[in-house]
Each structure stands twice: as C-alpha cells, then as structure tokens.
Motif scaffolding. Structure first.
Motif, PDB file in Angstrom:
ATOM      1  N   ILE A  47       9.483 -13.650  11.878  1.00  0.00           N
ATOM      2  CA  ILE A  47       9.722 -14.544  10.732  1.00  0.00           C
ATOM      3  C   ILE A  47       8.393 -14.958  10.106  1.00  0.00           C
ATOM      4  O   ILE A  47       8.263 -15.028   8.881  1.00  0.00           O
ATOM      5  CB  ILE A  47      10.521 -15.784  11.181  1.00  0.00           C
ATOM      6  CG1 ILE A  47      11.916 -15.378  11.632  1.00  0.00           C
ATOM      7  CG2 ILE A  47      10.619 -16.798  10.064  1.00  0.00           C
ATOM      8  CD1 ILE A  47      12.888 -15.137  10.541  1.00  0.00           C
ATOM      9  N   ALA A  48       7.378 -15.234  10.956  1.00  0.00           N
ATOM     10  CA  ALA A  48       6.081 -15.645  10.418  1.00  0.00           C
ATOM     11  C   ALA A  48       5.489 -14.530   9.556  1.00  0.00           C
ATOM     12  O   ALA A  48       5.031 -14.778   8.439  1.00  0.00           O
ATOM     13  CB  ALA A  48       5.129 -16.007  11.560  1.00  0.00           C
ATOM     14  N   ARG A  51       7.285 -14.277   6.251  1.00  0.00           N
ATOM     15  CA  ARG A  51       6.932 -15.303   5.269  1.00  0.00           C
ATOM     16  C   ARG A  51       5.547 -15.056   4.662  1.00  0.00           C
ATOM     17  O   ARG A  51       5.326 -15.266   3.474  1.00  0.00           O
ATOM     18  CB  ARG A  51       6.987 -16.671   5.939  1.00  0.00           C
ATOM     19  CG  ARG A  51       6.439 -17.835   5.136  1.00  0.00           C
ATOM     20  CD  ARG A  51       7.259 -18.080   3.883  1.00  0.00           C
ATOM     21  NE  ARG A  51       6.656 -19.113   3.058  1.00  0.00           N
ATOM     22  CZ  ARG A  51       5.631 -18.895   2.242  1.00  0.00           C
ATOM     23  NH1 ARG A  51       5.111 -17.698   2.156  1.00  0.00           N
ATOM     24  NH2 ARG A  51       5.151 -19.876   1.516  1.00  0.00           N
ATOM     25  N   PHE A  52       4.601 -14.598   5.496  1.00  0.00           N
ATOM     26  CA  PHE A  52       3.226 -14.472   5.004  1.00  0.00           C
ATOM     27  C   PHE A  52       2.978 -13.143   4.301  1.00  0.00           C
ATOM     28  O   PHE A  52       1.968 -12.967   3.652  1.00  0.00           O
ATOM     29  CB  PHE A  52       2.232 -14.675   6.143  1.00  0.00           C
ATOM     30  CG  PHE A  52       2.069 -16.110   6.528  1.00  0.00           C
ATOM     31  CD1 PHE A  52       1.163 -16.912   5.850  1.00  0.00           C
ATOM     32  CD2 PHE A  52       2.848 -16.674   7.516  1.00  0.00           C
ATOM     33  CE1 PHE A  52       1.024 -18.243   6.181  1.00  0.00           C
ATOM     34  CE2 PHE A  52       2.713 -18.003   7.838  1.00  0.00           C
ATOM     35  CZ  PHE A  52       1.801 -18.790   7.172  1.00  0.00           C
ATOM     36  N   THR A  54       4.309 -11.501   1.441  1.00  0.00           N
ATOM     37  CA  THR A  54       5.259 -11.621   0.344  1.00  0.00           C
ATOM     38  C   THR A  54       5.355 -10.310  -0.422  1.00  0.00           C
ATOM     39  O   THR A  54       4.365  -9.603  -0.600  1.00  0.00           O
ATOM     40  CB  THR A  54       4.861 -12.750  -0.616  1.00  0.00           C
ATOM     41  OG1 THR A  54       3.482 -12.585  -0.930  1.00  0.00           O
ATOM     42  CG2 THR A  54       5.090 -14.096   0.003  1.00  0.00           C
ATOM     43  N   LEU A  58       8.367 -12.933  -3.089  1.00  0.00           N
ATOM     44  CA  LEU A  58       9.411 -13.409  -2.179  1.00  0.00           C
ATOM     45  C   LEU A  58       9.026 -13.009  -0.758  1.00  0.00           C
ATOM     46  O   LEU A  58       8.297 -12.041  -0.572  1.00  0.00           O
ATOM     47  CB  LEU A  58      10.765 -12.763  -2.530  1.00  0.00           C
ATOM     48  CG  LEU A  58      11.345 -13.093  -3.899  1.00  0.00           C
ATOM     49  CD1 LEU A  58      12.608 -12.293  -4.129  1.00  0.00           C
ATOM     50  CD2 LEU A  58      11.636 -14.576  -3.989  1.00  0.00           C
ATOM     51  N   PRO A  59       9.522 -13.733   0.273  1.00  0.00           N
ATOM     52  CA  PRO A  59       9.245 -13.289   1.646  1.00  0.00           C
ATOM     53  C   PRO A  59       9.789 -11.887   1.884  1.00  0.00           C
ATOM     54  O   PRO A  59      10.746 -11.474   1.228  1.00  0.00           O
ATOM     55  CB  PRO A  59      10.000 -14.300   2.506  1.00  0.00           C
ATOM     56  CG  PRO A  59      10.209 -15.472   1.646  1.00  0.00           C
ATOM     57  CD  PRO A  59      10.290 -14.973   0.253  1.00  0.00           C
ATOM     58  N   TYR A  61      12.029  -9.610   3.342  1.00  0.00           N
ATOM     59  CA  TYR A  61      13.291  -9.822   4.049  1.00  0.00           C
ATOM     60  C   TYR A  61      13.585  -8.769   5.101  1.00  0.00           C
ATOM     61  O   TYR A  61      14.517  -8.930   5.881  1.00  0.00           O
ATOM     62  CB  TYR A  61      14.449  -9.968   3.055  1.00  0.00           C
ATOM     63  CG  TYR A  61      14.529 -11.385   2.564  1.00  0.00           C
ATOM     64  CD1 TYR A  61      15.191 -12.341   3.306  1.00  0.00           C
ATOM     65  CD2 TYR A  61      13.884 -11.781   1.413  1.00  0.00           C
ATOM     66  CE1 TYR A  61      15.218 -13.657   2.907  1.00  0.00           C
ATOM     67  CE2 TYR A  61      13.901 -13.088   0.998  1.00  0.00           C
ATOM     68  CZ  TYR A  61      14.582 -14.020   1.760  1.00  0.00           C
ATOM     69  OH  TYR A  61      14.590 -15.316   1.368  1.00  0.00           O
TER      70      TYR A  61
END
Lengths: 105, 204
Positions: A47-48, A51-52, A54, A58-59, A61
């Motif tokens: 998940i980290a 998120r980082f 992009t 957007l993150p 996915y």
C-alpha cells in the motif's frame, strides 16, 4: 507528513515481530496468528508503494489489487489452516509444537 | 499544525500496530494474543487510511478483525486452550529467535538508510492533477485499455478533487483483474470444500 521510509520501517518491524513470534512461540494457533501479522506487514509495504508511486496523479492501484488478493487468499488460508489445527487437536489432544514430533527423523 | 497532525496520526497508528504485534508474541493467554492481533490490525487499517487506501483499510477491518479473528477466537474457545504454564522453552531457542530478528532489523535499517526517502509531497494528490487524470482515464490508449465513461462517478468525483477510491478499485477489479477475481471465487469454493472434508469425522 510521514515519509515512505517510515512506512517501510513500520512494515519491516511488524514483519520482524511476526517472525519472532513464529520462532519463539510453541502454541500452533499463536504461530498461525503471527503468520497473519507477517502477511499484513507485506500488505503495508504494497500500500505504501502504491501511494508513493503515483500514476497520472492517482495512486498506483495495481498494488492495492495485490493487497485485495492477498487478503482474500489469507481468508481461505485461515479457514483451511484452522481446520487442520482442529483435526490435529482431535488426533493428538495438543496444540503445542514441541509435543507434535511425529515427522521428526 | 497542518504538517504536524498527519504525522501525529501516523505515529499513533504505527505505535498501536507495533504494540499490538509485540503483545501477540509476549502474552501467555491465547485469547489475549487474539485481542492483541485485533488491536494490531486496527492500527494497520488506520495506516492504510493515512495512505488514502480507504477501501483496503475498511476491508482490513471487515475481513481480518471481523471475520478471521472471530474464527480464531472460535477455535480457541472450542479447543478450550488455557494460559500456558511455566516457561519450558530453552534459552538457546530464545537466543536463536532474537538473533534472527536482530539480523533482520539490522538489514532493514541498512537498506532503508541506503535508499533515497520520499515525502508525501513528492507524490501529491491534488485537485489539479486529479482533473488531468480524469481526462486521461476517459481516453483509450495502450496505457489505459479500459477507459471510464465521461459521465461516470469516477470522472465526476475526480473533477471535484476528491479521490474516488472505491470506484477506482472496483473499475480495476472488474476490468483488468476480472480473471483473477473469478479464480479467487474458485479458490474460496475449493477452500470451503476442503474445510468441510477436513473437519468431517472419518467414517471408515
């Protein structure tokens, strides 16, 4: 704001705690819980990074999809694992790993 | 204050996660350990939400603390496990375990120290970039083989500058990851059948 390395550090420490539990504890149910901790620590890493990293603002996915599948497979794994533990307890009346030495050479 | 608060939230949830994890290993009573896992997973769900992964955070609470840990508690109750008595484990075992963990943590710190760090502000989620990405998501290209509709909830939400996390997860899950999703259904079916056959009393 928290940085990527802080998240990775927490994730790594959680993995280490899970590893310590697997090595140190004798109760097979606790060992199984510690395995779940280690899976979740890997999820935090995914998940980290999602998120980082992009993509178009957007993150990413793809990382979250991986986590979704890990959680679903973990649920199936827990169901099967606990059924095995119950069957083991029925056969041996114990969940302590030092008393379950039938496979010892 | 604006900078301090997210950092504070991170450290609260990180502390909850790590303390829960330590309690799982340290506590003698299996029920206490299970409750410590619940604490740990709630902290972890908080960390997911600070990383704007709202869907995964909620799923973590629903599936892990709601379903999996209740299953663990059921099994602990059914097997009627008592608090472990005495400390029969050998000193050598503890030393081996702790040195393994220490080696892992030293490695971890080495790797993290050697690699460049990244702040949240290096990967910002702001309205301007979301509006741009809304445009990109509607156009079909090699990078984006499954475009979203121009009047879809994803585009609407992105243009308002709020992250449509659940919609984006759903879109990806049912287009790009449709086949793995169906395989997951098969896996869960196999697991269900396996559990039933494992827990059946042998009649032979």
């Amino acid at each position: 704001m928290a940085s990527l390395n802080e998240y990775l550090l927490v994730s790594g420490l959680l993995f280490a705690i899970g590893l310590a539990g697997v090595v140190l504890r004798r109760n097979i149910i606790i060992i199984f819980m510690c395995l779940e901790l280690m899976l979740s620590a890997a999820n935090l890493t995914l998940i980290a990074f999602s998120r980082f990293h992009t993509v178009n603002g957007l993150p990413d996915y793809n990382g979250q999809m991986m986590v979704f599948f890990v959680i679903a497979v973990a649920a199936a794994e827990v169901a099967v694992g606990l059924a095995i533990i119950v069957a083991l307890y029925r056969a041996r009346q114990s969940v302590q790993t030092d008393q379950l030495t039938a496979l010892k050479g | 204050m604006n900078q301090l608060l997210p950092s504070l939230v991170f450290w609260i949830f990180a502390g909850l996660t790590l303390l829960g994890g330590i309690a799982v290993v340290a506590l003698r009573n299996p029920v206490s350990s299970a409750m410590a896992v619940v604490t740990c997973f709630i902290g972890l769900a908080g960390l997911f939400i600070t990383l704007s992964a709202f869907f995964v955070g909620i799923i973590q609470i629903l599936v892990y603390t709601g379903a999996i840990m209740v299953l663990f508690l059921f099994i602990i109750m059914l097997l009627d496990l008592k608090v472990e008595k005495g400390n029969a484990r050998s000193l050598a075992g503890i030393a081996a375990g702790l040195s393994l963990v220490a080696a892992f943590v030293i490695q971890l710190i080495g790797v993290l120290g050697a690699n460049p760090d990244m702040e949240m502000s290096d990967a910002p989620l702001n309205k301007q970039r979301m509006v741009e990405s809304a445009q990109l998501l509607t156009k079909e290209s090699d990078d984006n083989p499954h475009p979203v509709g121009a009047d879809s909830a994803i585009v609407k939400s992105l243009k308002e500058g709020s992250l449509p996390d659940v919609h984006l997860v759903g879109h990806k899950l049912f287009t790009e990851y449709n086949f793995p999703l169906q395989m997951l259904g098969v896996l869960l079916l196999v697991a269900t059948v396996g559990v039933v056959s494992l827990s059946k009393k042998k009649s032979a």
